[in-house]
Scaffold this motif. Sequence first.
Motif, PDB file in Angstrom:
ATOM      1  N   ALA A  77       0.833  -1.208   0.000  1.00  0.00           N
ATOM      2  CA  ALA A  77       0.000   0.000   0.000  1.00  0.00           C
ATOM      3  C   ALA A  77       0.865   1.256   0.000  1.00  0.00           C
ATOM      4  O   ALA A  77       0.590   2.226  -0.732  1.00  0.00           O
ATOM      5  CB  ALA A  77      -0.929  -0.007   1.212  1.00  0.00           C
TER       6      ALA A  77
ATOM      7  N   ALA B 250       2.428   1.638  -3.533  1.00  0.00           N
ATOM      8  CA  ALA B 250       1.458   2.076  -4.530  1.00  0.00           C
ATOM      9  C   ALA B 250       1.059   3.533  -4.320  1.00  0.00           C
ATOM     10  O   ALA B 250       0.925   4.299  -5.286  1.00  0.00           O
ATOM     11  CB  ALA B 250       0.224   1.172  -4.488  1.00  0.00           C
ATOM     12  N   ASP B 251       0.880   3.934  -3.055  1.00  0.00           N
ATOM     13  CA  ASP B 251       0.526   5.327  -2.763  1.00  0.00           C
ATOM     14  C   ASP B 251       1.613   6.280  -3.255  1.00  0.00           C
ATOM     15  O   ASP B 251       1.322   7.349  -3.797  1.00  0.00           O
ATOM     16  CB  ASP B 251       0.303   5.514  -1.262  1.00  0.00           C
TER      17      ASP B 251
ATOM     18  N   VAL C   6       1.604   6.341  -7.252  1.00  0.00           N
ATOM     19  CA  VAL C   6       0.430   7.051  -7.751  1.00  0.00           C
ATOM     20  C   VAL C   6       0.516   8.536  -7.419  1.00  0.00           C
ATOM     21  O   VAL C   6       0.181   9.397  -8.248  1.00  0.00           O
ATOM     22  CB  VAL C   6      -0.857   6.430  -7.179  1.00  0.00           C
TER      23      VAL C   6
ATOM     24  N   THR D 234       0.294  11.313 -10.376  1.00  0.00           N
ATOM     25  CA  THR D 234      -0.839  12.251 -10.405  1.00  0.00           C
ATOM     26  C   THR D 234      -0.418  13.678 -10.062  1.00  0.00           C
ATOM     27  O   THR D 234      -1.157  14.623 -10.346  1.00  0.00           O
ATOM     28  CB  THR D 234      -1.941  11.783  -9.450  1.00  0.00           C
TER      29      THR D 234
ATOM     30  N   LYS E 251      -5.539  12.287 -12.831  1.00  0.00           N
ATOM     31  CA  LYS E 251      -5.817  10.942 -12.341  1.00  0.00           C
ATOM     32  C   LYS E 251      -6.294  10.073 -13.504  1.00  0.00           C
ATOM     33  O   LYS E 251      -6.884  10.546 -14.455  1.00  0.00           O
ATOM     34  CB  LYS E 251      -6.885  10.991 -11.250  1.00  0.00           C
TER      35      LYS E 251
ATOM     36  N   ALA F 139      -2.747  -3.095  -7.373  1.00  0.00           N
ATOM     37  CA  ALA F 139      -2.757  -1.955  -6.456  1.00  0.00           C
ATOM     38  C   ALA F 139      -2.739  -0.629  -7.202  1.00  0.00           C
ATOM     39  O   ALA F 139      -3.426   0.321  -6.807  1.00  0.00           O
ATOM     40  CB  ALA F 139      -1.565  -2.042  -5.505  1.00  0.00           C
TER      41      ALA F 139
ATOM     42  N   LYS G 291      -6.174  -0.178  -8.834  1.00  0.00           N
ATOM     43  CA  LYS G 291      -7.169   0.158  -7.809  1.00  0.00           C
ATOM     44  C   LYS G 291      -7.129   1.636  -7.469  1.00  0.00           C
ATOM     45  O   LYS G 291      -8.156   2.235  -7.121  1.00  0.00           O
ATOM     46  CB  LYS G 291      -6.919  -0.693  -6.557  1.00  0.00           C
ATOM     47  N   ARG G 292      -5.967   2.245  -7.606  1.00  0.00           N
ATOM     48  CA  ARG G 292      -5.798   3.661  -7.294  1.00  0.00           C
ATOM     49  C   ARG G 292      -5.987   4.548  -8.521  1.00  0.00           C
ATOM     50  O   ARG G 292      -5.663   5.737  -8.486  1.00  0.00           O
ATOM     51  CB  ARG G 292      -4.430   3.887  -6.648  1.00  0.00           C
TER      52      ARG G 292
END
Length: 414
Positions: free
Chosen positions: A133, A136-137, A140, A144, A149, A165, A168-169
């Motif tokens: 997590a 991936a955060d 992303v 972005t 996005k 992951a 999903k984001r």
Amino acid sequence: MTSAFKDERKETFLNAEGVDKPLKSPVPDSVLAGARRYRLQRLRDQMEIADVAALLLYDPINIRYAFDSSNMGVWTGHNPIRYALILAGGPAIMFEFKGCEHLNDGLPGIDELRNSIGWMFMCAGDRAEERLAAWADEIVGLVTHHVDKGAKIAVDRIEPDGAFALQKRGLTIVDGGQVTELARAIKNEDEIELMRWTIRVCEAGMARIYEHSTPGVTERELWAHLHFENARSGGEWLETKLLTCGPNTNPWYKECSDRECQTGEMIAFDTDMIGPYGYCADLSRSWTCGYTKMNATQSEIYTAARDQIEHNMALIRDGLSFADFNDKSWQIPDRFVPYRYSLAAHGVGMADEWPVIALHPDFEASMGGHFEAGQVICVESLIGAKGTESVKLETQVLVTETGVERLDSFPWEM
């Protein structure tokens, strides 16, 4: 073969002064600097063509191509723990694992250095989901920050949970292989100069194999001479262990063993060497153990292999389609077909690369495209028949507007 011929190879490809020492690269720093700039720009250009907002790299060879950043290439090839992110119109970021940051000192293509997040089970265990997590955060968030996005990003390789992951984001994932392969396919003059040096080191290793091709030597002992020359002259690793003798040469693809080579047997090998500067020298040769004259069967299959190499090499030129090449290529005689090699030619750079052109019996399933000036192509041959040994030959050529230029010069037999 005479002893004088043997000595000539040693003097030419090992050391003209007769002193056994590592080869030191004569390539000036300006050439390496030029190659670094060119390669990163090639990736950015292909990203623009593919209309992707970012390129996420895990393959250590692609990371080396982008930044000249290298850290345990074999280990990180199967342990996805370091990666790079190149943002379209934004920075190029290297994610290095903790304690290795200094390995990237002075690399001009890296705009920002961050610590990587390893979320594979081996290093994360029951915290893998938590680390995934966080990883991936971060990815992303960086993407972005520069684009909207739902951006499309190209990824060369990734574990399934990582792709899920990111999706999903809100990111759209596409295969980065087309971006990296097309970028790497066309070399500039600086890359070619670096490749020439890797080939020079490889040929010194081949000369060492030749020098020790005497009765009683094992296949593994001979293969070790190529490792030795590559390692001490600044190279990386060997992708395969394809050196065999006598009956082990047919069928092909057996790897070296502790079998002892006997007088008069064929010794055949394929270097697959990742050498200095991270470039590949992919050359094949075959000769007899003990420097004996080839018997009639050996001479027949060796002559056929040479004919295939020379014929196909003469066809290649800028703009020639792979389909036209196949139509005009050397046609393997029926008795050799069951023992054929799968390829007629393939690209090469920091490893085997696009394109891969199947041999004519298998070409129906091959790819479209054409040769382009600036590509480096390996032209291959493997000839053997039922009950015979095999001869493996391969040369490395630069595609030009008028034909090809051979980059290797280690002599053929006969």
